[in-house]
Scaffold this motif. Sequence first.
Motif, PDB file in Angstrom:
ATOM      1  N   GLU A   1       0.241  -7.092  10.853  1.00 30.80           N
ATOM      2  CA  GLU A   1       0.237  -7.262   9.269  1.00 30.80           C
ATOM      3  C   GLU A   1      -0.408  -6.379   8.524  1.00 30.80           C
ATOM      4  O   GLU A   1       0.159  -5.792   7.449  1.00 30.80           O
ATOM      5  CB  GLU A   1      -0.613  -8.653   9.282  1.00 30.80           C
ATOM      6  CG  GLU A   1      -0.038 -10.054   9.746  1.00 30.80           C
ATOM      7  CD  GLU A   1       1.489 -10.381   8.914  1.00 30.80           C
ATOM      8  OE1 GLU A   1       2.058 -11.132   9.471  1.00 30.80           O
ATOM      9  OE2 GLU A   1       1.423 -10.101   7.602  1.00 30.80           O
ATOM     10  N   ASP A   2      -1.276  -5.646   9.287  1.00 27.60           N
ATOM     11  CA  ASP A   2      -2.166  -4.514   8.688  1.00 27.60           C
ATOM     12  C   ASP A   2      -1.277  -3.345   8.452  1.00 27.60           C
ATOM     13  O   ASP A   2      -1.074  -2.655   7.267  1.00 27.60           O
ATOM     14  CB  ASP A   2      -3.170  -3.961   9.640  1.00 27.60           C
ATOM     15  CG  ASP A   2      -4.325  -3.614   8.853  1.00 27.60           C
ATOM     16  OD1 ASP A   2      -5.113  -2.964   9.740  1.00 27.60           O
ATOM     17  OD2 ASP A   2      -4.633  -3.822   7.549  1.00 27.60           O
ATOM     18  N   THR A   3      -0.311  -3.098   9.446  1.00 30.24           N
ATOM     19  CA  THR A   3       0.741  -1.747   9.459  1.00 30.24           C
ATOM     20  C   THR A   3       1.832  -2.072   8.455  1.00 30.24           C
ATOM     21  O   THR A   3       2.120  -1.088   7.733  1.00 30.24           O
ATOM     22  CB  THR A   3       1.095  -1.625  10.915  1.00 30.24           C
ATOM     23  OG1 THR A   3       1.652  -2.817  11.290  1.00 30.24           O
ATOM     24  CG2 THR A   3       0.267  -1.061  11.731  1.00 30.24           C
ATOM     25  N   LYS A   4       2.011  -3.424   8.388  1.00 30.05           N
ATOM     26  CA  LYS A   4       3.121  -3.845   7.515  1.00 30.05           C
ATOM     27  C   LYS A   4       2.597  -3.626   5.955  1.00 30.05           C
ATOM     28  O   LYS A   4       3.538  -3.077   5.322  1.00 30.05           O
ATOM     29  CB  LYS A   4       3.422  -5.267   7.690  1.00 30.05           C
ATOM     30  CG  LYS A   4       4.614  -5.492   8.751  1.00 30.05           C
ATOM     31  CD  LYS A   4       5.210  -6.986   8.659  1.00 30.05           C
ATOM     32  CE  LYS A   4       5.259  -7.715   9.887  1.00 30.05           C
ATOM     33  NZ  LYS A   4       5.636  -9.013   9.877  1.00 30.05           N
ATOM     34  N   HIS A   5       1.668  -4.134   5.744  1.00 24.72           N
ATOM     35  CA  HIS A   5       0.905  -3.711   4.427  1.00 24.72           C
ATOM     36  C   HIS A   5       0.762  -2.290   4.129  1.00 24.72           C
ATOM     37  O   HIS A   5       1.341  -2.042   2.881  1.00 24.72           O
ATOM     38  CB  HIS A   5      -0.469  -4.593   4.425  1.00 24.72           C
ATOM     39  CG  HIS A   5      -1.037  -4.635   3.020  1.00 24.72           C
ATOM     40  ND1 HIS A   5      -0.626  -5.431   2.203  1.00 24.72           N
ATOM     41  CD2 HIS A   5      -2.219  -3.978   2.499  1.00 24.72           C
ATOM     42  CE1 HIS A   5      -1.435  -5.113   0.913  1.00 24.72           C
ATOM     43  NE2 HIS A   5      -2.109  -4.326   1.331  1.00 24.72           N
ATOM     44  N   LYS A   6       0.351  -1.696   4.801  1.00 23.38           N
ATOM     45  CA  LYS A   6       0.172  -0.232   4.523  1.00 23.38           C
ATOM     46  C   LYS A   6       1.553   0.520   4.445  1.00 23.38           C
ATOM     47  O   LYS A   6       1.615   1.334   3.531  1.00 23.38           O
ATOM     48  CB  LYS A   6      -0.502   0.700   5.685  1.00 23.38           C
ATOM     49  CG  LYS A   6      -2.016   0.233   5.804  1.00 23.38           C
ATOM     50  CD  LYS A   6      -2.738   1.044   6.966  1.00 23.38           C
ATOM     51  CE  LYS A   6      -4.293   0.540   6.902  1.00 23.38           C
ATOM     52  NZ  LYS A   6      -5.053   0.924   8.032  1.00 23.38           N
ATOM     53  N   PHE A   7       2.521   0.206   5.490  1.00 24.97           N
ATOM     54  CA  PHE A   7       3.772   0.741   5.307  1.00 24.97           C
ATOM     55  C   PHE A   7       4.507   0.287   4.096  1.00 24.97           C
ATOM     56  O   PHE A   7       5.067   1.229   3.289  1.00 24.97           O
ATOM     57  CB  PHE A   7       4.565   0.185   6.576  1.00 24.97           C
ATOM     58  CG  PHE A   7       5.834   0.767   6.675  1.00 24.97           C
ATOM     59  CD1 PHE A   7       6.974   0.085   6.631  1.00 24.97           C
ATOM     60  CD2 PHE A   7       5.681   2.153   7.398  1.00 24.97           C
ATOM     61  CE1 PHE A   7       8.052   0.779   6.970  1.00 24.97           C
ATOM     62  CE2 PHE A   7       7.107   2.645   7.511  1.00 24.97           C
ATOM     63  CZ  PHE A   7       8.265   2.096   7.321  1.00 24.97           C
ATOM     64  N   LYS A   8       4.332  -0.860   3.517  1.00 24.27           N
ATOM     65  CA  LYS A   8       5.098  -1.155   2.444  1.00 24.27           C
ATOM     66  C   LYS A   8       4.403  -0.468   0.991  1.00 24.27           C
ATOM     67  O   LYS A   8       5.212   0.009   0.282  1.00 24.27           O
ATOM     68  CB  LYS A   8       4.990  -2.659   2.465  1.00 24.27           C
ATOM     69  CG  LYS A   8       6.043  -3.525   2.850  1.00 24.27           C
ATOM     70  CD  LYS A   8       6.161  -4.839   2.321  1.00 24.27           C
ATOM     71  CE  LYS A   8       5.127  -5.679   3.376  1.00 24.27           C
ATOM     72  NZ  LYS A   8       5.342  -7.277   2.697  1.00 24.27           N
ATOM     73  N   ASN A   9       3.150  -0.273   1.233  1.00 24.25           N
ATOM     74  CA  ASN A   9       2.497   0.307   0.065  1.00 24.25           C
ATOM     75  C   ASN A   9       2.805   1.827  -0.140  1.00 24.25           C
ATOM     76  O   ASN A   9       3.240   2.266  -1.131  1.00 24.25           O
ATOM     77  CB  ASN A   9       0.835   0.188   0.201  1.00 24.25           C
ATOM     78  CG  ASN A   9       0.284  -1.007  -0.321  1.00 24.25           C
ATOM     79  OD1 ASN A   9       1.239  -1.933  -0.836  1.00 24.25           O
ATOM     80  ND2 ASN A   9      -0.868  -1.339   0.079  1.00 24.25           N
ATOM     81  N   ARG A  10       2.903   2.444   1.250  1.00 25.14           N
ATOM     82  CA  ARG A  10       3.156   3.970   1.186  1.00 25.14           C
ATOM     83  C   ARG A  10       4.847   4.321   0.957  1.00 25.14           C
ATOM     84  O   ARG A  10       5.135   5.269   0.329  1.00 25.14           O
ATOM     85  CB  ARG A  10       2.631   4.511   2.576  1.00 25.14           C
ATOM     86  CG  ARG A  10       2.749   6.017   2.898  1.00 25.14           C
ATOM     87  CD  ARG A  10       1.715   6.541   1.920  1.00 25.14           C
ATOM     88  NE  ARG A  10       1.882   8.054   2.225  1.00 25.14           N
ATOM     89  CZ  ARG A  10       2.800   9.151   1.666  1.00 25.14           C
ATOM     90  NH1 ARG A  10       3.784   8.436   0.857  1.00 25.14           N
ATOM     91  NH2 ARG A  10       2.903  10.184   1.924  1.00 25.14           N
TER      92      ARG A  10
END
Lengths: 185, 240
Positions: free
Chosen positions: A91-100
């Motif tokens: 979930e963490d990587t998904k969130h960062k990935f989407k933001n970036r």
Amino acid sequence: MLIHARYKFYRTFWPYCLAYPKQTQIFPFNIHLDLSSKSLKLPDLFKRDIPVKELQFSYTHSSGPGGQNVNKVNSKVELRFHVDSAKWMDEDTKHKFKNRFQSLITGEGYFIVRSEKTRSQSQNQADAISKLRTNINVALTPEPAKFTEEELKSIESGKKRFKKVTLMDKRRRSIVKKDRKYSDW
Amino acid sequence: MFKIWSPLGWEGGSSPIFKTTPVEVSYNYGYHAQRQYPPMSLKTLQLLIDTGRLDTHHPIDLATLCQTKVYRLDPNLRQFGVHLTAEGMDGFKAKVHLEVQWASQEAIAAVERNGGSLVTAYFDIFSVKALADPIAFFKTGQPIPRRLTPPADAVGYYMNPANRGYLADPTKVAEERVLLAQKFGYSVPPLDDPVSQEAQELIKDPRQVFYGLQPGWIVSLADKRIYKPLDEELVKHYNS
């Protein structure tokens, strides 16, 4: 030694028996590694595999000059997958990935990357996967640490002190130089 | 394919610049000892398989490739084996068990993607002479040579699992298979059972030159017999 005793074919006493005594299987090497639990020694932050079955590839014609070859050969590769329903990302990587990488994600939530770097479809597919992996790594890199207000204040006061000391040294030096001059009085 | 790389700076026979000028020294030092690997693409390999010149049910090594007469090798020109190039990797659909002398990563991926396997193996020049034309070699009446280990500048290549070297650690080769599949985006297909009789055919000992034949044996085509050494010292030498 084990291998030589087990098989009837011609086998000398090197190198497998001596170099790799624990190996009971020789070529073709049918040892499969379980990727779901192990992290491979990959030089990146996202140290897990990207399951290729959950990515969608589509192949089209590349652009540019090339005549019949570029018109007919499907060498352009498009990679896409739905970010929210991807089980291989936390979930963490998904969130960062989407933001970036908002610009690379469509309104419906699909991440798209294209490659037409080489003349070969397979190599372009490798290029697309590497682009995805680098993007995930970029999203996972931590932000550089910023100074707090107290730290900034101490840095500024330190600069002022340093400037003060240098000016004092300069003045002292200039007096020494003046004293060397000949003076009438 | 008798192509040979000429020395650097060679101008077709006229005195090259580096010889007429006194500055350059030892420009082509070691040229006569340099190993060369004439290339063969995956495209030609697929063509040979499709036209029935190569049988995928048996392993393919340098001897089978040279016997097709499409790929030829001249050991007298310091040509030490096959260099498998990746041209035609997109259309390569055959399942083969290959033994080559040099291979690029893309070629390895194309072979393994279809369920085949690839090994890079070193043969010294006397073994290459035997493999390039086995029938002519058997007619000379020489015993099959004991394959030598690679020279210092080649050991690193043949011990590297990424190149599928024949001297590499098997677990590391398995890891590299997985990594390569990760890189090129295919799932690693399972290999056949390695302990079966058929699979044993695929395995060559590091001292072995031909499949099914041991070093020290003399193959007589006229008598249709194989003569094997019985002396203890010879047997010990050929099994070391």
